[in-house]
Design an enzyme around this catalytic site. Structure first.
Site, short mmCIF file in Angstrom:
data_model
loop_
_atom_site.label_atom_id
_atom_site.label_comp_id
_atom_site.label_asym_id
_atom_site.label_seq_id
_atom_site.Cartn_x
_atom_site.Cartn_y
_atom_site.Cartn_z
N TYR A 143 53.29 18.66 -16.27
CA TYR A 143 53.31 18.02 -14.94
C TYR A 143 53.75 16.57 -15.10
CZ TYR A 143 51.62 16.15 -10.47
OH TYR A 143 51.51 15.55 -9.24
N ASP A 250 56.50 11.56 -21.59
CA ASP A 250 55.60 11.21 -20.48
C ASP A 250 54.20 11.02 -21.05
OD1 ASP A 250 53.96 11.05 -18.29
OD2 ASP A 250 54.82 12.78 -17.24
N LYS A 282 47.64 6.00 -15.40
CA LYS A 282 46.23 6.25 -15.64
C LYS A 282 45.51 5.10 -16.37
CE LYS A 282 46.52 11.06 -14.50
NZ LYS A 282 47.68 11.92 -14.70
C1 LIG Z 1 48.89 12.23 -13.75
C2 LIG Z 1 50.23 12.46 -14.34
C3 LIG Z 1 51.42 12.09 -13.70
C4 LIG Z 1 51.45 11.61 -12.27
O1 LIG Z 1 50.80 10.41 -12.10
P1 LIG Z 1 50.31 10.00 -10.61
O2 LIG Z 1 49.79 8.60 -10.79
O3 LIG Z 1 49.27 10.99 -10.22
O4 LIG Z 1 51.51 10.05 -9.74
C5 LIG Z 1 52.61 12.22 -14.37
N1 LIG Z 1 52.63 12.70 -15.63
C6 LIG Z 1 51.52 13.07 -16.27
C7 LIG Z 1 51.62 13.57 -17.68
C8 LIG Z 1 50.28 12.98 -15.65
O5 LIG Z 1 49.18 13.39 -16.29
#
Ligand SMILES: *Cc1c(COP(=O)(O)O)cnc(C)c1O
Length: 449
Positions: A143, A250, A282
Site C-alpha cells: 500500500y 516507500d 508516520k
Molecule cells: C501509511 C502508508 C502510506 C500512506 O500514508 P498516509 O499518510 O496515510 O497517506 C503510504 N505508504 C505506506 C507504506 C504506508 O504505510
C-alpha cells in the site's frame, strides 16, 4: 464493557461522515462491533469516551514511536504553538528535520509534504518527469496511499506476462483497484506478486524501456508484515538500474520504525545499495500530518523551483509538525530501538505461545520492531498467502483482547505497533489477556462463531 458513549458518537458520526469515520479501517468493518472513540492517550495507553483504558498496539498506525503525549515532545510542540502555527515561509525546524532524515537515511535531499499519499504521488511524478517514461511497477499487497495509479489490481498485463506472450498494444497493464480510478491511471501500472523475482525480470524484459520506476514498501507492512526474501530489495535496485528506471523505496511505515535507519537499515545499509527515491511519513511527523520524499540530489533537482516537475503544499513543512517530528527523532536513540526490539520480541513469543497452547494455527512474522500475526499455517511471502487466513478467528481474538483492555489493529492484515512507553505494566496487561483471547479464537474456529 459498556460502549454507550462510543455507540452514541458513532451514530452521530454516521449522519455527517460516510461510515462514521475519516479512514475506513477505523470503522471496525473487518471485526464487527462498535468502534471505540478515544478521548485521550498517554504513554502506552488509550482512554475511550466511556472511560475504559486500553494498552495501545496500534500507536496511531505507527507514528507514536515514543508513546502518546511524551512530555518532551509535548513541551516542544507547546513552545512551537506559542510562536504561531503556520507562516507560509521557510522555517528553521524544516531545515533541522531534513538534516536529521538525511543523516539517518541514504536520501541526499528531502521535500516535505503532509501525508504519505502525497509523498508517493509526488515521488512517482518526479520519477516520470526525470525518466520521461510513464509506466510504474508495484507489488500486490503493498500500500502506498490512495494515489490513483497505485490503486491498481493486476489485470490482463500480468496474465500476459505470465504466459510470456507479447502484450497487445493499447491493452491496459492493470485495471482500477477501486471505483473512481480512471482506467487510464491503472493502465500505466504493472502489479506483480511480491517476492517473485521471475515476475520482475519478465516485466522489465517486456516493458523495460517504458518503466519510469518500481515502487515497493521497504518491508511490506500493509498486508501484515511480509519481509523481503534475502537480497530481494537489492535485486530490485539492480534491475531498475539496468533498465534506467528509478527504484522507489516507500518507507512511510518502516521509516525510523523498523530500525533507526528504517527498513533500509535491515538490508540496504548492510548490502550497500541505495534507493533512488524514498518516501517517509508516520514516525517523522511525531503524530502530526507530515511526510516527505527524497533521494538522489540529481533527481531531486528536477523538482520546482529548481527543475520542471511541479510540486507544492500550503502547509508543507508546517512548523508544529516538523517540530514534533524533530523532537521525536531526536529522542529516538539507539536505546529506544533496543527497547522496542525487546518489547516486540516479548509480545511476539507470548502471542505464539498462547495460540499454540490453544491449538490455533498462526504464524508471527517480523522485520525489526514491526511484526504481525497471520491466522494461518506456514510462512507468508506474498499477498495471496496473506489473504489465505482465517479472518473470523482473528475477529474473535481481537474482541477478546479488546474486552480485556488491549487495543489491537481492527483487521487481520495490519502490523502491530509498540512504543518505547510500553513498560512492564503495559506488557503484562497484554500477556495476561492472551490466553483467554487464544481460547476465544479456538472456540470461534471450531464453532464457526
Ligand atoms: C501509511 C502508508 C502510506 C500512506 O500514508 P498516509 O499518510 O496515510 O497517506 C503510504 N505508504 C505506506 C507504506 C504506508 O504505510
Amino acid at each position: 464493557m459498556s460502549t454507550e458513549q462510543s455507540a452514541a458518537l458513532f451514530e452521530r458520526a454516521r449522519t455527517v461522515t460516510p461510515g462514521g469515520v475519516n479512514s475506513p479501517v477505523r470503522a471496525f468493518a473487518a471485526v464487527g462491533g462498535t468502534p471505540r472513540f478515544m478521548r485521550s492517550a498517554s504513554g502506552a495507553w488509550l482512554t475511550d469516551v466511556d472511560g475504559h483504558d486500553y494498552v495501545d498496539l496500534v500507536c496511531s498506525w505507527g507514528p507514536m514511536l515514543l508513546g502518546h503525549a511524551h512530555p518532551e515532545v509535548q513541551a516542544a510542540i507547546a513552545a512551537a504553538i506559542a510562536r504561531g502555527t503556520s507562516y507560509g515561509t521557510p522555517t528553521e525546524p524544516e531545515v533541522e528535520l531534513a538534516e536529521e532524515i538525511v543523516s539517518r537515511t541514504p536520501a541526499e535531499q528531502v521535500r516535505f509534504v503532509s501525508s504519505g499519499t502525497e509523498a508517493t504521488m509526488s515521488a512517482i511524478r518526479l520519477a516520470r518527469g526525470f525518466t520521461g517514461r510513464d509506466v510504474v511497477v508495484k507489488f500486490a499487497g503493498c500500500y502506498h496511499g490512495h494515489v490513483d495509479s497505485l490503486l491498481a489490481s493486476a489485470g490482463s498485463g500480468v496474465a500476459t506476462l505470465r504466459g510470456s506472450q507479447a502484450h497487445t498494444p493499447g491493452r491496459p497493464l492493470s485495471v482500477p483497484g477501486t471505483a473512481g480510478v480512471p482506467a487510464g491511471s491503472a493502465a500505466e501500472t504493472i502489479v506483480l506478486p511480491y517476492n517473485d523475482r521471475d515476475a520482475v525480470t519478465e516485466a522489465f524484459a517486456q516493458y523495460g524501456t517504458r518503466i519510469a520506476c518500481l515502487v515497493t514498501e521497504a518491508v511490506p507492512g500493509n498486508m501484515g508484515v511480509v519481509p523481503p526474501a534475502p537480497g530481494f530489495n537489492s535485486f530490485l535496485a539492480q534491475t531498475c538500474r539496468e533498465h534506467g528506471a528509478l527504484f522507489i523505496s516507500d518507507e512511510v511505515m518502516t521509516g525510523f520504525r523498523a530500525t533507526r535507519e528504517g527498513g533500509w537499515g535491515l538490508d540496504g545499509a548492510i548490502e550497500g545499495w541505495v534507493p533512488d527515491l524514498m518516501t517517509f511519513g508516520k514516525v517523522m511527523g511525531g503524530g502530526f500530518p507530515a511526510a516527505a520524499f527524497g533521494g538522489r540530489s540529481d533527481v531531486m533537482a528536477h523538482l520546482a523551483p529548481e527543475g520542471p516537475v511541479y510540486q507544492a503544499g500550503t502547509l508543507s513543512g508546517n512548523p508544529i509538525a516538523t517540530t514534533a517530528g524533530l523532537a521525536t527523532l531526536q529522542l529516538a536513540t539507539d536505546e529506544v530501538y533496543e527497547r522496542l526490539d525487546a518489547t516486540a520480541a516479548t509480545i511476539r513469543s507470548a502471542v505464539a505461545e498462547a495460540l499454540t497452547a490453544a491449538g490455533v494455527p498462526h504464524v508471527v512474522q517480523h522485520a525489526g520492531t514491526m511484526f504481525s500475526v497471520f491466522f494461518r499455517e506456514g510462512a507468508v511471502r506474498d499477498y495471496s498467502e496473506a489473504g489465505a487466513q482465517d479472518t473470523a478467528t482473528y475477529a474473535a481474538f481481537f474482541h477478546s483482547m479488546l474486552d480485556q483492555g488491549v487495543y489491537l489493529p481492527p483487521s487481520a492484515f495490519e502490523c502491530w505497533f509498540v512504543s518505547a512507553a510500553h513498560d512492564d505494566r503495559a506488557v503484562s496487561a497484554i500477556l495476561d489477556a492472551l490466553p483467554s483471547a487464544a481460547t476465544a479464537a479456538a472456540t470461534a474456529r471450531t464453532t464457526g462463531a
